[in-house]
Design a protein around this motif. Structure first.
Motif, PDB file in Angstrom:
ATOM      1  N   LEU A   1      19.850  51.915  64.461  1.00  0.00           N
ATOM      2  CA  LEU A   1      21.029  51.628  64.581  1.00  0.00           C
ATOM      3  C   LEU A   1      21.377  50.275  65.837  1.00  0.00           C
ATOM      4  O   LEU A   1      22.269  49.751  65.763  1.00  0.00           O
ATOM      5  N   ASN A   2      20.110  50.143  66.377  1.00  0.00           N
ATOM      6  CA  ASN A   2      20.384  49.171  67.579  1.00  0.00           C
ATOM      7  C   ASN A   2      19.798  47.851  66.915  1.00  0.00           C
ATOM      8  O   ASN A   2      18.593  47.788  66.467  1.00  0.00           O
ATOM      9  N   TYR A   3      20.472  46.794  67.189  1.00  0.00           N
ATOM     10  CA  TYR A   3      20.088  45.578  66.549  1.00  0.00           C
ATOM     11  C   TYR A   3      20.649  44.396  67.348  1.00  0.00           C
ATOM     12  O   TYR A   3      21.931  44.482  67.451  1.00  0.00           O
TER      13      TYR A   3
ATOM     14  N   VAL B   1      25.003  54.603  72.219  1.00  0.00           N
ATOM     15  CA  VAL B   1      25.283  55.306  73.271  1.00  0.00           C
ATOM     16  C   VAL B   1      25.610  56.868  73.068  1.00  0.00           C
ATOM     17  O   VAL B   1      26.367  57.140  72.063  1.00  0.00           O
ATOM     18  N   HIS B   2      25.230  57.679  74.128  1.00  0.00           N
ATOM     19  CA  HIS B   2      25.614  59.104  73.981  1.00  0.00           C
ATOM     20  C   HIS B   2      27.005  59.106  74.250  1.00  0.00           C
ATOM     21  O   HIS B   2      27.546  58.207  74.844  1.00  0.00           O
TER      22      HIS B   2
ATOM     23  N   VAL C   1      33.947  51.145  67.040  1.00  0.00           N
ATOM     24  CA  VAL C   1      33.324  52.167  67.718  1.00  0.00           C
ATOM     25  C   VAL C   1      33.464  53.325  66.474  1.00  0.00           C
ATOM     26  O   VAL C   1      34.486  53.437  66.064  1.00  0.00           O
ATOM     27  N   ALA C   2      32.216  54.030  66.240  1.00  0.00           N
ATOM     28  CA  ALA C   2      32.262  55.092  65.395  1.00  0.00           C
ATOM     29  C   ALA C   2      31.302  56.177  65.969  1.00  0.00           C
ATOM     30  O   ALA C   2      30.483  55.888  66.515  1.00  0.00           O
TER      31      ALA C   2
ATOM     32  N   HIS D   1      27.069  60.830  69.448  1.00  0.00           N
ATOM     33  CA  HIS D   1      26.861  59.551  69.921  1.00  0.00           C
ATOM     34  C   HIS D   1      27.927  58.505  69.180  1.00  0.00           C
ATOM     35  O   HIS D   1      28.674  58.873  68.494  1.00  0.00           O
ATOM     36  N   ARG D   2      27.885  57.464  69.933  1.00  0.00           N
ATOM     37  CA  ARG D   2      28.677  56.491  69.507  1.00  0.00           C
ATOM     38  C   ARG D   2      28.023  55.085  68.933  1.00  0.00           C
ATOM     39  O   ARG D   2      27.027  54.607  69.592  1.00  0.00           O
TER      40      ARG D   2
END
Length: 264
Positions: A51-53, A223-224, A241-242, A251-252
């Motif tokens: 999910l990081n991009y 992020v946690h 934010v979800a 996590h968020r």
């Protein structure tokens, strides 16, 4: 002495024999459920890196380069091989994104307090359309927090409004199967994959006065929950934010976009 007393029937021990077995079976089922959930949560957390991009430096046409912005040439690149999509959904997609102009020369980004709060959010790439409401503070006695948005997207009112300088924070549920608070951001986790495939993802925020502001998503991160914080920004950006991953929610997911257009 009672001469006509009935004889006492012997106690049937069948029920007592099965009770320990039933308890064992129930315990085994609970252990299986707990163990399965533990395995699922570990696998789900291990996949959060996907999910990081970060989009990078390729940006939409900048200030002064053209008077009208036509995001992604209107038809998403992933739909170019699907003529039926272009035939059926093109008009709706185009009406959402067409006609925005660069913020340059419009007085944007504005200073905090100059523009009204958000009232509507649309993200055509993930078929999202929702009202936006200001979140209130809930007092729990020794602590307080923002209320949970229910079937809407919630705006943190201490953060800027659309079109202004700073970081506009919007919260929504990926899913809420127990509390029934909706799943307005159920497709938000698709955004990193769309970006990775070359799709340009745009967010339209309409304020209470009807003005619309176009944001282009530039980054997604995870992020946690213990590390999450509402952070300011020196630029005009939006952060959605979800809670992730599904059914774990510790996590968020943060989806961030920059202001690139205005309409109305």
């Amino acid at each position: 002495m009672m001469e006509n007393a009935e004889p006492i029937a012997p106690v049937d021990g069948t029920g007592r024999r099965w009770m320990p077995l039933a308890m064992l079976a129930l315990g085994a089922a609970i252990l299986a459920i707990v163990g399965g959930y533990f395995v699922y949560s570990q696998v789900a957390r291990s996949n959060l890196g996907d999910l990081n991009y970060y989009v990078g430096d390729d940006k939409v046409d900048g200030p002064g380069q053209q008077t009208s912005i036509f995001p992604g040439n209107l038809v998403p690149s992933l739909a170019w091989t699907d003529p039926r999509w272009a035939d059926v959904d093109y008009v709706g997609y185009a009406s959402v994104l067409e006609g925005f102009t660069s913020p340059a020369g419009s007085g944007l980004p504005a200073e905090p307090g100059e523009l009204s709060p958000p009232a509507l959010i649309r993200i055509p790439s993930i078929a999202l359309s929702s009202t936006v409401e200001e979140l209130a503070v809930v007092n729990y006695g020794d602590a307080s927090s923002w209320e949970t948005p229910k079937n809407i997207v919630g705006h943190i009112p201490t953060t800027p409004n659309p079109g202004t300088m700073g970081n506009v924070y919007l919260f929504g549920h990926l899913q809420s199967p127990v509390r029934g608070e909706g799943s307005v951001f159920r497709n938000l986790a698709r955004v990193p994959d769309l970006l990775r495939q070359g799709e340009k993802v745009y967010v339209v925020l309409q304020n209470e006065e009807g003005a619309e502001f176009l944001y282009r998503v530039t980054k997604t991160s995870v992020v946690h929950q213990d590390d999450f914080a509402v952070l300011p920004s020196p630029e005009a950006v939006i952060t959605m934010v979800a809670c992730v991953p599904a059914y774990v929610y510790d996590h968020r997911l943060l989806v961030t976009g920059e202001l690139v257009g205005v309409r109305g």
